[in-house]
Design an enzyme around this catalytic site. Structure first.
Site, PDB file in Angstrom:
ATOM      1  CD  GLU A  76      -3.009   0.677   2.756  1.00  0.00           C
ATOM      2  OE1 GLU A  76      -3.455   1.989   2.745  1.00  0.00           O
ATOM      3  OE2 GLU A  76      -2.610   0.340   2.979  1.00  0.00           O
ATOM      4  CG  ASP A  77       1.685   3.121   3.217  1.00  0.00           C
ATOM      5  OD1 ASP A  77       0.417   3.700   2.515  1.00  0.00           O
ATOM      6  OD2 ASP A  77       1.098   2.654   4.038  1.00  0.00           O
TER       7      ASP A  77
END
Length: 714
Positions: A76-77
């Site tokens: 996600e990051d």
């Protein structure tokens, strides 16, 4: 921050055979991937996955779960892809990480839709492996512990509300009460800080006043166990602030009126001793009626087992006593996580579908129209207040409080819900909307010809039932619109002198953003597209034609299958969505016309209705219809009358009596104007046809108390 070797040692402390290499590689991989990223607190971002992993070690989870916690935000990051995770750690770890990862890269319409879509994905993932949910809950717990670093109050409240709506019920469903209580309290602190502070202040005051009393109660309960020769331990536990607040709201009472803020827990060696201890408590102290719950013989869906009772105990204090074994105590605190403790031998079952409540969420997911509807139904499905009811064979089902036999039927099986026609509760026939109570035995009666009624949606409370009913309504309505749309298009083809064929529609589907011919039929039937637009798309060279006034093409009498209930109208086909206009209240015997109305199908008006002026410029929306003349229509129709009645004693009663004597039934009654001498009233009356309404009006006109009566228009 936890050091690498400290995390490995934590896992090895309860699982000496843990894959140490996997943990070390996941630690280093996540540390490098997150690099110099920081959190809102200013701490290195890697501190978050590390803390999540630390939380899971408290629940003694396996090495794969700990590695997933370390990696859960990498996709996600950071630029890392799922393929890289699969390559470095294998498909199983990749599947777990993907299950926890949010769908941030989808372009979604709103925060609500984004939340719903993420939750939909979480449900699918945890149905394959329940460890996905355990990691997700630990992730949410650490985010809530650090939520005060977020500067925007509105964002904090939104996250807290999401936690309360979704993650608290999920933690409760899998029985991790410690985690649930902490999530609940942290969310409550953001949603209603004043209420929480007020309750904490009062609890602090009680602690000061009752410290000795609590110790004395524990000592006396211990002495009662010793006298009976039972080895057990007694502890006192203060209820959580949100639990107290919720009870104050539900019972509409003040803090001072609550008498069970402290719960006393008795842990004994065996199930037999649980029931023996229960008998000792009730022999020694007066019991509080209605407060006994036996979750040992009938466990909660999350596996929780215990005996709960309330007594007027030592010092004349009203107290709640929970009686359980040590094994039950572990499940009560750790829930499904207790089954992952590596003191147990044998392989652990990871598949989430073994949990009936999760299977029900998957069923809702299958039948909901979209992620937002799924989220709405799921919130209802996860209500914590429950009733426990039995089948005639003695099988136990837990349902939300307020559930009805229809909810129970859908809990048994979707097909049983779709075809239920009645229910026996404790041997007696009851209405389908009857609320169920704890201990009820419910027998569902079904019929092959039955289908879900749209009325059921008004009283069912489970998400599964609502999702199934709404899906049926959508499917039925689409079929009606499609039938109507096909008839409209066929009529336009005939009007222009062409033979109708579906192949002619295929080339123009893209013009109307329709995937199939059926989609186009439904759009026309719903009024989103007109028949003229379709005919001009198929034959672009056509000149616009306007039909002569009142020259409508009759469609003939519809064929009706044996046993099928037909409409009391000619000119329509079975299954059409039909509505009677409320502006003119058409009755059998009136000259009528059908108007294709957006979102409603066909609306029936009287031929002289003033509302028809609006449709004068769109003759393609008009359909020639007429009432059936076979006299077999059993349906009652509503006619509206305007009455002026004298303001005299008993005149309103006389009005109702006259209508009743003439076999009319008043369904609506509205006084529109009143003066010293007269009332003006609009009345809706159920009648068979125009002749019946005319008879009612004639009888009213012959009544001295009635000044005037006319059929109302508009």
């Amino acid at each position: 921050m936890i050091r690498q070797y400290e995390l490995v040692e934590r896992v090895r402390a309860y699982d000496p055979g843990a894959d140490e290499d996997l943990l070390n590689r996941a630690y280093v991989f996540a540390l490098k991937a997150h690099g110099a990223q920081t959190r809102a607190s200013g701490d290195p971002y890697f501190s978050h996955p590390l803390e999540v992993a630390g939380i899971l070690t408290d629940y003694r989870l396996d090495a794969a779960s700990i590695a997933t916690a370390l990696l859960h935000d990498v996709i996600e990051d950071t630029p890392i892809t799922l393929g890289e995770i699969d390559k470095a750690f294998g498909k199983d770890i990749g599947r777990l990480v993907d299950g926890v990862t949010k769908l941030t890269r989808l372009e979604l319409q709103s925060d609500q839709t984004k939340q719903a879509e993420n939750f939909r994905k979480l449900v699918l993932a945890m149905s394959e492996d329940i460890r996905v949910l355990l990691v997700k809950l630990a992730d949410r717990l650490h985010n809530m512990r650090t939520i005060h670093f977020i500067q925007d109050p509105a964002k904090r409240r939104r996250i807290a509300s999401e936690t309360m709506d979704i993650y608290v019920p999920l933690a409760e469903r899998i029985g991790i009460h410690e985690l649930k209580d902490e999530l609940e309290d942290l969310a409550f602190q953001q949603i209603n800080p004043d209420a929480r502070d007020s309750i904490l202040t009062r609890l602090e005051f009680l602690r000061g006043n009752n410290a000795n009393v609590i110790d004395e109660i524990i000592a006396e309960l211990n002495s009662k166990l010793e006298e009976a020769g039972i080895q057990g331990t007694v502890t006192g536990r203060e209820k959580q602030p949100f639990s107290i607040w919720r009870k104050m709201q539900r019972k509409n009472v003040g803090f001072e009126q609550l008498s069970d803020i402290m719960a006393f827990r008795v842990v004994v060696p065996s199930i037999e001793k649980c029931y023996e201890t229960f008998g000792i408590m009730h022999a020694a102290y007066p019991s509080v009626p209605g407060r006994f719950k036996d979750y040992i013989s009938t466990p909660k869906p999350n596996g929780y087992r215990s005996i709960h009772t309330a007594v007027i105990g030592p010092k004349r204090q009203r107290i709640e006593v929970q009686i359980r074994t040590q094994e039950m105590e572990e499940v009560a605190d750790l829930g499904v996580a207790a089954h992952w403790q590596y003191k147990q031998a044998g392989p652990q079952k990871t598949e989430g579908k073994q949990y009936r409540w999760l299977r029900e969420l998957l069923d809702i997911l299958e039948h909901a129209a979209g992620p937002e509807e799924f989220l709405e139904h799921t919130k209802m499905e996860m209500f914590q207040d429950q009733v426990f009811v039995f089948t005639p064979k003695g099988d136990l089902f837990a349902l939300p409080r307020g559930a009805t036999p229809v909810d129970f039927a859908y809990a048994l099986h979707s097909q049983i819900g779709d075809t239920c026609v009645g229910a026996k509760i404790n041997g007696r026939m009851t209405q389908l909307r009857t609320p169920l109570n704890n201990g009820d035995q419910v027998d569902i009666i079904t019929s092959k010809g039955q289908t879900p009624s749209p009325d059921w949606e008004d009283f069912v409370v489970t998400g599964k039932a609502k999702a199934r009913i709404r899906r049926f309504i959508r499917t039925q309505r689409r079929a009606q619109y499609a039938s109507l749309g096909r008839a409209i298009i066929e009529k336009e083809f005939r009007h222009e002198g062409y033979s109708f064929t579906e192949k002619a529609l295929d080339p123009v589907l893209k013009n109307f953003q329709a995937q199939t011919v059926e989609d186009l039929y439904a759009a026309v039937g719903e009024g989103l597209v007109t028949g003229r637009e379709v005919i001009h798309a198929v034959f672009p060279g056509l000149k616009p034609t306007v039909p002569k006034q009142n020259t409508l093409v009759p469609m003939g009498k519809p064929s009706q299958k044996k046993g099928e209930k037909g409409l009391p109208l000619r000119g329509l086909i079975p299954g059409m969505a039909v509505h009677y206009a409320r502006c003119c209240h058409p009755l059998p015997g009136d000259r009528i016309v059908g108007i294709v109305t957006t979102g409603k199908g066909v609306t029936i008006h009287t031929i002289d209705c003033v509302s028809l002026e609006v449709f004068a410029e769109t003759p393609e929306r008009w359909i020639d219809v007429a009432w059936e003349t076979d006299g077999l229509d059993p349906e009652k129709h509503v006619g509206r009358i305007h009455v002026i009645v004298s303001n005299e004693l008993g005149s309103i009663g006389t009005l109702g009596t006259v209508i009743g004597k003439n076999l009319g039934n008043i369904t609506n009654f509205k006084i529109t104007n009143r003066s010293v001498d007269f009332f003006e009233i609009l009345i809706d009356v159920e009648v068979k046809d125009v002749r019946h309404l005319t008879n009612v009006i004639a009888a009213l006109r012959a009544t001295p108390a009635i000044n005037s009566v006319d059929r109302a228009r508009g």
